[in-house]
Motif scaffolding. Structure first.
Motif, PDB file in Angstrom:
ATOM      1  N   ASN A  17       0.829  -1.207   0.000  1.00 37.20           N
ATOM      2  CA  ASN A  17       0.000   0.000   0.000  1.00 37.20           C
ATOM      3  C   ASN A  17       0.865   1.259   0.000  1.00 37.20           C
ATOM      4  O   ASN A  17       0.565   2.238  -0.696  1.00 37.20           O
ATOM      5  N   VAL A  18       1.945   1.240   0.793  1.00 37.84           N
ATOM      6  CA  VAL A  18       2.854   2.393   0.830  1.00 37.84           C
ATOM      7  C   VAL A  18       3.527   2.563  -0.531  1.00 37.84           C
ATOM      8  O   VAL A  18       3.630   3.675  -1.057  1.00 37.84           O
ATOM      9  N   ALA A  19       3.994   1.461  -1.103  1.00 41.28           N
ATOM     10  CA  ALA A  19       4.634   1.529  -2.422  1.00 41.28           C
ATOM     11  C   ALA A  19       3.663   2.079  -3.464  1.00 41.28           C
ATOM     12  O   ALA A  19       4.034   2.935  -4.276  1.00 41.28           O
ATOM     13  N   ASP A  20       2.438   1.594  -3.429  1.00 38.50           N
ATOM     14  CA  ASP A  20       1.435   2.058  -4.392  1.00 38.50           C
ATOM     15  C   ASP A  20       1.186   3.563  -4.258  1.00 38.50           C
ATOM     16  O   ASP A  20       0.974   4.257  -5.259  1.00 38.50           O
ATOM     17  N   SER A  21       1.222   4.060  -3.014  1.00 41.45           N
ATOM     18  CA  SER A  21       0.951   5.478  -2.795  1.00 41.45           C
ATOM     19  C   SER A  21       2.028   6.362  -3.416  1.00 41.45           C
ATOM     20  O   SER A  21       1.794   7.538  -3.695  1.00 41.45           O
TER      21      SER A  21
END
Length: 266
Positions: A17-21
């Motif tokens: 999720n952090v990477a996607d953000s």
């Protein structure tokens, strides 16, 4: 980006999720401790696998269960040495993460039993020290089979920690792992000097292994290791592209992305 926690995939969803953000390509990752002769250690990295694979789930549950059995034994040994420390204190220090020896060292530091974290390992928690308790390790063959069975790629981590006595022994160890299904080797790592990097690069070519790299960044646990650089170098983007190609996943864009181990690639 890939989060390669020891023996667990519990943080994969949050990390993705952090990477996607940040629009950063993400690969699932894990680091497994495998059986190996003392005083060396053998760790295997897995990348790009299915976290829900039943065999992988079973293996990680076994490894975490073994850790949960080990930790109270460390507490008992520390208590026998006159150190007043409880499992609750260590669990709180872990903050919901898998409890390991670094969390014990933090509690010892916070309570004034040691002055730096390294001292906790040197005096109490390291191999051969009075509060050391060995942990469960998986056979290299099983670790490789499980990661590959879950659709992932297996890389030998920080080969310098095998503590091979000479280049011939390092070559034999690599060949043995290749025969068991090893697909890659971590060439660039914060523990590898230029000579070791050159040896591992040649070894990868000799056995047709993919090349991976990582700083082994652990935040404040390793204050001399920064995120994104390995002894001043960045991991070549070609490493990442080769992993993606072998996994047959869509490649990241042409801008910056992040490679397993938290390293920017360009």
């Amino acid at each position: 980006l890939a989060l390669t926690d020891h023996d667990t995939v519990a943080g994969q969803a949050e990390a993705k999720n952090v990477a996607d953000s940040f629009a950063i390509a993400y690969l699932n990752g894990i680091e497994l401790s495998a059986e190996y002769r003392s005083p060396g250690t053998l760790h295997l990295l897995g990348y790009g696998f299915n976290c829900a694979d039943p065999a992988l789930v079973k293996l990680t549950e076994e490894m975490i269960g073994a850790r949960n059995e080990r930790n109270p034994k460390i507490i008992s040994k520390l208590n026998a040495l006159g150190i007043k420390i409880t499992m609750d204190e260590v669990t709180r220090q872990a903050g919901g993460k898998v409890v390991g020896r670094p969390h014990f060292s933090d509690v010892l530091l916070n309570k004034g039993y040691v002055t730096v974290r390294k001292e906790a390992f040197d005096r109490y928690l390291g191999v051969g020290r009075p509060a050391y308790v060995g942990k469960e390790r998986v056979s290299p063959r099983r670790a490789i089979e499980v990661i590959r069975g879950a659709g992932g790629i297996v890389s030998l981590a920080h080969a310098v920690q095998l503590r091979c006595e000479n280049d011939a022994q390092l070559d034999r160890q690599a060949k043995d792992l290749v025969d068991q299904g090893l697909q890659a080797i971590e060439v660039i790592h914060s523990d590898h000097d230029e000579a070791m990097i050159a040896k591992l690069d040649a070894l990868a070519d000799r056995y047709n292994l993919l090349k991976t790299g990582g700083s082994d960044y652990h935040g404040k646990k390793k204050p001399n290791i920064g995120l994104g650089l390995v002894r001043g170098r960045r991991v070549p983007r070609a490493y990442y592209n080769a992993l993606i190609d072998r996994l047959r996943l869509p490649a990241a864009g042409s801008g910056q992305a992040t490679l397993p181990g938290g390293l920017e690639i360009q």
